[in-house]
Scaffold this motif. Structure first.
Motif, PDB file in Angstrom:
ATOM      1  N   ASP A 251      -4.195   0.850   9.207  1.00 33.58           N
ATOM      2  CA  ASP A 251      -4.541  -0.635   9.762  1.00 33.58           C
ATOM      3  C   ASP A 251      -5.226  -1.573   8.499  1.00 33.58           C
ATOM      4  OD1 ASP A 251      -3.422   0.145  11.969  1.00 33.58           O
ATOM      5  OD2 ASP A 251      -5.342   0.341  12.992  1.00 33.58           O
ATOM      6  N   VAL A 252      -6.229  -0.941   8.089  1.00 34.27           N
ATOM      7  CA  VAL A 252      -6.749  -1.995   7.000  1.00 34.27           C
ATOM      8  C   VAL A 252      -5.932  -2.063   5.857  1.00 34.27           C
ATOM      9  CG1 VAL A 252      -8.679  -1.694   5.269  1.00 34.27           C
ATOM     10  CG2 VAL A 252      -9.119  -0.951   7.583  1.00 34.27           C
TER      11      VAL A 252
ATOM     12  N   ALA B  25       0.877  -1.248  -0.065  1.00 33.29           N
ATOM     13  CA  ALA B  25      -0.016   0.088   0.124  1.00 33.29           C
ATOM     14  C   ALA B  25       0.878   1.232   0.057  1.00 33.29           C
ATOM     15  CB  ALA B  25      -0.908  -0.003   1.061  1.00 33.29           C
ATOM     16  N   THR B  26       0.322   2.248  -0.909  1.00 29.53           N
ATOM     17  CA  THR B  26       0.956   3.838  -0.722  1.00 29.53           C
ATOM     18  C   THR B  26       0.229   4.553   0.075  1.00 29.53           C
ATOM     19  OG1 THR B  26       0.028   4.406  -2.547  1.00 29.53           O
ATOM     20  CG2 THR B  26       1.886   2.922  -3.291  1.00 29.53           C
TER      21      THR B  26
ATOM     22  N   SER C 257      -4.716   7.735   1.624  1.00 31.04           N
ATOM     23  CA  SER C 257      -5.495   9.283   1.487  1.00 31.04           C
ATOM     24  C   SER C 257      -6.825   8.781   0.768  1.00 31.04           C
ATOM     25  CB  SER C 257      -4.617  10.062   0.870  1.00 31.04           C
ATOM     26  OG  SER C 257      -4.761   9.749  -0.684  1.00 31.04           O
ATOM     27  N   VAL C 258      -6.882   8.063  -0.059  1.00 34.08           N
ATOM     28  CA  VAL C 258      -8.015   7.496  -0.925  1.00 34.08           C
ATOM     29  C   VAL C 258      -9.236   6.967  -0.007  1.00 34.08           C
ATOM     30  CG1 VAL C 258      -9.055   6.304  -2.739  1.00 34.08           C
ATOM     31  CG2 VAL C 258      -7.194   7.752  -3.257  1.00 34.08           C
ATOM     32  N   LEU C 259      -8.754   6.088   0.723  1.00 33.95           N
ATOM     33  CA  LEU C 259      -9.664   5.161   1.658  1.00 33.95           C
ATOM     34  C   LEU C 259      -9.938   5.896   2.600  1.00 33.95           C
ATOM     35  CD1 LEU C 259     -10.925   2.714   2.526  1.00 33.95           C
ATOM     36  CD2 LEU C 259      -8.680   2.062   3.570  1.00 33.95           C
ATOM     37  N   ALA C 260      -9.032   7.066   3.182  1.00 32.84           N
ATOM     38  CA  ALA C 260      -9.651   7.792   4.431  1.00 32.84           C
ATOM     39  C   ALA C 260     -10.348   9.032   4.079  1.00 32.84           C
ATOM     40  CB  ALA C 260      -8.440   8.424   5.269  1.00 32.84           C
TER      41      ALA C 260
ATOM     42  N   ARG D 278      -7.942   9.803  13.407  1.00 31.83           N
ATOM     43  CA  ARG D 278      -8.367   7.971  13.680  1.00 31.83           C
ATOM     44  C   ARG D 278      -8.946   7.569  12.233  1.00 31.83           C
ATOM     45  NH1 ARG D 278      -7.319   4.353  15.454  1.00 31.83           N
ATOM     46  NH2 ARG D 278      -6.936   5.811  17.379  1.00 31.83           N
ATOM     47  N   LYS D 279      -9.397   8.511  11.340  1.00 29.64           N
ATOM     48  CA  LYS D 279      -9.759   7.847   9.946  1.00 29.64           C
ATOM     49  C   LYS D 279      -8.470   7.409   9.226  1.00 29.64           C
ATOM     50  CE  LYS D 279     -12.591  10.432   7.510  1.00 29.64           C
ATOM     51  NZ  LYS D 279     -13.097  11.686   7.154  1.00 29.64           N
TER      52      LYS D 279
END
Length: 337
Positions: free
Chosen positions: A42-43, A3-4, A9-12, A35-36
């Protein structure tokens, strides 16, 4: 593929800059946003590239702790305290043992390792005034720990060697002990912990108006349990009369306790014993050992904070700091009235 930061940034749902701020523990990030980002990390199992960050910043985020050896419980517990204090500042700690030899100690400071970390915490063993140039010329920020035996342009977090042993000796004198052994001397040493602690012992006798008796000064070297037990057995074999023992560290005090009990000497009824360092084991010996607590956690925290300041502000006008640390006398069963 790994992961980069972009993936995070996209997921959060935040910018790459915000992800960077969270990773670098920037203070001005809202807790909900932090937290996000952490949840996304973590994911995805994202791992920051600290090496690349170090190359960009010119820092490694690693400091070195140079100590004589980890067999001595004091240094093991000091290393633990330093690692915890450093972790709070986002630093890793490289622990280097240089042994009990002056040449090895100087070699450790000259080794290239000392130039590849951001800073060095060095626990002084045998350095003296002749080493001023070596310490002054090191290009890496250095904070010295321990003995007050070198006057160099370096920061120094000072342990109360002399004052602590003076307090320990006065503690035994106050309970009526008069034949007190100075246990752990290094007769040839004029610098270092042993010399400074012997000075504290002598100061206490002088203040009490008691003569100094060379026969009550017992060498123990190195300061390990076995050496303490062997030295106490040899002392007992001489038939020397004594009613108190000020041991120059806890390890040799614990060895002495064993030898005294083997010989049928009651502690503290026949012989009161006090150590120095307040290692964890002293609470659980039988009897529990009175000792001098030099406050390892405060020493570690103070030294790390001072080193970080030097690392982060290399252009700040440099005035060396000499910071004496407080101590406390911990009275336990081995000196109970």
């Amino acid at each position: 593929m790994a992961a980069t930061m972009q993936d995070v940034s996209v997921l959060a749902g935040v910018s790459v800059k915000t992800v960077s701020n969270v990773i670098n523990d920037h203070p001005h990030v809202r807790e909900q946003t932090r937290r996000k980002v952490l949840d996304a990390i973590d994911v995805l199992g994202y791992r920051p590239n600290f090496l690349a960050r170090g190359l960009r910043s010119g820092r490694t985020n690693v400091i070195s702790l140079m100590i004589p050896n980890l067999r001595n419980a004091y240094f093991a517990e000091l290393a633990d305290a330093v690692m915890m204090a450093a972790s709070e500042r986002g630093l890793a700690v490289l622990i280097e043992q240089y042994g009990l030899d002056r040449g090895q100690e100087i070699g450790a400071l000259r080794h290239p390792h000392a130039q590849t970390v951001d800073g060095v915490l060095h626990s002084v063993l045998a350095l003296d005034q002749s080493d001023v140039d070596l310490l002054a010329e090191l290009g890496t920020p250095v904070v010295l720990l321990g003995d007050r035996n070198v006057d160099v342009p370096r920061d120094h977090v000072i342990i109360a060697n002399t004052e602590g042993v003076r307090a320990a000796t006065e503690h035994l004198l106050s309970s009526g002990r008069r034949r007190i052994v100075a246990f752990g001397a290094h007769p040839a040493a004029v610098v270092g912990s042993a010399a400074l602690r012997l000075l504290g012992y002598r100061q206490a006798l002088d203040a009490a108006g008691l003569p100094f008796d060379e026969a009550l000064v017992v060498p123990v070297d190195p300061w390990h349990r076995r050496n303490g037990a062997d030295a106490m057995r040899e002392l007992l074999a001489t038939g020397m009369k004594f009613d108190g023992v000020v041991a120059f560290n806890d390890a040799i005090a614990l060895g002495a306790l064993r030898a005294l009990q083997e010989a049928g000497r009651r502690v503290p009824e026949d012989v009161a014993v006090i150590g120095f360092d307040d290692i964890e084991e002293t609470e659980y010996s039988i009897p529990s050992l009175s000792t001098i607590d030099p406050d390892r956690e405060r020493i570690a925290r103070t030294a790390v904070d001072l080193l970080v300041r030097r690392i982060e502000h290399p252009d700040e006008p440099f005035v060396p700091e000499r910071l004496p640390m407080p101590f406390r006398l911990v009275e336990r069963e081995s000196t109970a009235s």
